[in-house]
Design an enzyme around this catalytic site. Structure first.
Site, PDB file in Angstrom:
ATOM      1  N   CYS A  72       0.843  -1.197   0.000  1.00 40.18           N
ATOM      2  CA  CYS A  72       0.000   0.000   0.000  1.00 40.18           C
ATOM      3  C   CYS A  72       0.876   1.244   0.000  1.00 40.18           C
ATOM      4  CB  CYS A  72      -0.912  -0.005   1.222  1.00 40.18           C
ATOM      5  SG  CYS A  72      -1.893  -1.494   1.375  1.00 40.18           S
ATOM      6  N   LEU A  73       1.388   1.580  -1.148  1.00 42.97           N
ATOM      7  CA  LEU A  73       2.267   2.723  -1.283  1.00 42.97           C
ATOM      8  C   LEU A  73       2.000   3.358  -2.642  1.00 42.97           C
ATOM      9  CD1 LEU A  73       4.475   4.027   0.453  1.00 42.97           C
ATOM     10  CD2 LEU A  73       6.135   2.638  -0.740  1.00 42.97           C
TER      11      LEU A  73
END
Length: 90
Positions: A72-73
């Protein structure tokens, strides 16, 4: 393909060049030391113009990894371009 750093590698899975398996060994002196993580990498047909999908197959407790192993970036979606290939990142 083995990275310049020991403990990081990725290789095609079988005959499909768009599907790879990677491993990352936990760094010495970190809470991850002694652990080994398996990742799946799926390259889209229009790579390098679109980033690969990378997922931790081994459970990983990290603030940027969800409970399903997805990274999740948001910067990973924006940063990828033809000059930033997998072989060029560290």
């Amino acid at each position: 393909m083995s990275g310049g750093d020991l403990g990081v590698s990725a290789f095609p899975e079988g005959e499909n060049i768009f599907t790879w398996i990677g491993t990352i060994e936990g760094g010495k002196g970190t809470p991850y030391e002694g652990l080994s993580y398996k990742l799946s990498l799926r390259f889209p047909p229009n790579y390098p113009f679109k980033p690969p999908q990378v997922k931790f197959e081994t459970t990983c407790f990290h603030p940027n990894v969800d409970q399903f192993g997805n990274i999740c970036l948001d910067i990973l979606q924006v940063f990828m371009n033809s000059e930033n290939k997998i072989a060029n990142t560290r």
